[in-house]
Design a protein around this motif. Structure first.
Motif, PDB file in Angstrom:
ATOM      1  N   ARG A 179      -3.725   1.566  -5.447  1.00  0.00           N
ATOM      2  CA  ARG A 179      -2.720   1.348  -6.495  1.00  0.00           C
ATOM      3  C   ARG A 179      -2.212  -0.082  -6.415  1.00  0.00           C
ATOM      4  N   PRO A 180      -1.974  -0.703  -7.550  1.00  0.00           N
ATOM      5  CA  PRO A 180      -1.416  -2.056  -7.530  1.00  0.00           C
ATOM      6  C   PRO A 180      -0.025  -2.052  -6.885  1.00  0.00           C
ATOM      7  N   VAL A 181       0.357  -3.201  -6.360  1.00  0.00           N
ATOM      8  CA  VAL A 181       1.641  -3.329  -5.662  1.00  0.00           C
ATOM      9  C   VAL A 181       2.798  -2.881  -6.546  1.00  0.00           C
ATOM     10  N   HIS A 182       2.750  -3.209  -7.836  1.00  0.00           N
ATOM     11  CA  HIS A 182       3.888  -2.890  -8.699  1.00  0.00           C
ATOM     12  C   HIS A 182       4.044  -1.386  -8.958  1.00  0.00           C
ATOM     13  N   LEU A 183       3.115  -0.563  -8.483  1.00  0.00           N
ATOM     14  CA  LEU A 183       3.244   0.885  -8.644  1.00  0.00           C
ATOM     15  C   LEU A 183       3.686   1.588  -7.355  1.00  0.00           C
ATOM     16  N   HIS A 184       3.995   0.845  -6.319  1.00  0.00           N
ATOM     17  CA  HIS A 184       4.476   1.423  -5.065  1.00  0.00           C
ATOM     18  C   HIS A 184       6.006   1.441  -5.077  1.00  0.00           C
ATOM     19  N   TRP A 185       6.587   2.607  -4.885  1.00  0.00           N
ATOM     20  CA  TRP A 185       8.046   2.752  -4.906  1.00  0.00           C
ATOM     21  C   TRP A 185       8.723   1.869  -3.866  1.00  0.00           C
ATOM     22  N   GLY A 186       8.155   1.776  -2.687  1.00  0.00           N
ATOM     23  CA  GLY A 186       8.759   0.951  -1.636  1.00  0.00           C
ATOM     24  C   GLY A 186       8.839  -0.508  -2.035  1.00  0.00           C
ATOM     25  N   PHE A 187       7.761  -1.035  -2.614  1.00  0.00           N
ATOM     26  CA  PHE A 187       7.764  -2.424  -3.054  1.00  0.00           C
ATOM     27  C   PHE A 187       8.728  -2.632  -4.217  1.00  0.00           C
ATOM     28  N   MET A 188       8.809  -1.653  -5.113  1.00  0.00           N
ATOM     29  CA  MET A 188       9.766  -1.754  -6.221  1.00  0.00           C
ATOM     30  C   MET A 188      11.193  -1.800  -5.691  1.00  0.00           C
ATOM     31  N   GLY A 189      11.460  -1.026  -4.655  1.00  0.00           N
ATOM     32  CA  GLY A 189      12.790  -1.037  -4.050  1.00  0.00           C
ATOM     33  C   GLY A 189      13.117  -2.374  -3.417  1.00  0.00           C
ATOM     34  N   ILE A 190      12.126  -2.984  -2.775  1.00  0.00           N
ATOM     35  CA  ILE A 190      12.319  -4.303  -2.158  1.00  0.00           C
ATOM     36  C   ILE A 190      12.651  -5.340  -3.232  1.00  0.00           C
TER      37      ILE A 190
END
Length: 147
Positions: free
Chosen positions: A8-19
């Motif tokens: 999955r692309p980075v922008h679809l990871h909840w953890g990265f979105m939270g960061i």
């Protein structure tokens, strides 16, 4: 039969979105705070100019420094997302730059608007270039100290 599932692309990871979101909250609060303490002489948008130029400088230095340390993985990715995309993305405000220019034009201050846009755009490019240079210089300095 096995399936190779694409990552999955980075922008679809909840953890990265939270960061990114956490960095964005802090960047927006910092921009707001600075915007209230930096004077705007004669209603000229100096706070926005200073914020955008300092953000361009910081982003150039951050991304150059991170790229010289290796691939965009692990802690480098977290720093890029938190500080670059999140904090500096919310700290800089190019939408306000446009609104400020429109306000200057509406106030029949076309020369001031032209000067503001020129200082913002050319200054932003110069600040980013200076940030890249600073990031490269810092990398060379610290790499030499480690040798």
């Amino acid at each position: 039969m096995t399936r190779n599932r694409a990552k999955r692309p980075v922008h679809l990871h909840w953890g990265f979105m939270g960061i990114v979101a956490a960095g964005g909250v802090l960047g927006a609060l910092t921009r707001y705070g600075l915007g209230t303490v930096i004077p705007a002489p004669g209603a000229w948008p100096l706070p926005t100019l200073i914020i955008n130029l300092s953000g361009a400088l910081a982003l150039g230095a951050l991304l150059e420094g991170l790229s010289r340390r290796g691939p965009d993985v692990g802690s480098r990715r977290v720093l890029r997302l938190a500080l670059g995309t999140g904090f500096l993305g919310a700290y800089t405000t190019y939408s306000t730059l446009a609104v400020d220019a429109v306000h200057l034009l509406a106030a029949d201050a076309a020369p001031a608007a032209a000067g503001y846009l020129t200082a913002s755009l050319l200054g932003g490019a110069a600040a980013t270039t200076a940030g890249i240079w600073l990031g490269a210089w810092h990398h060379r300095l610290t790499a030499g100290a480690r040798s």
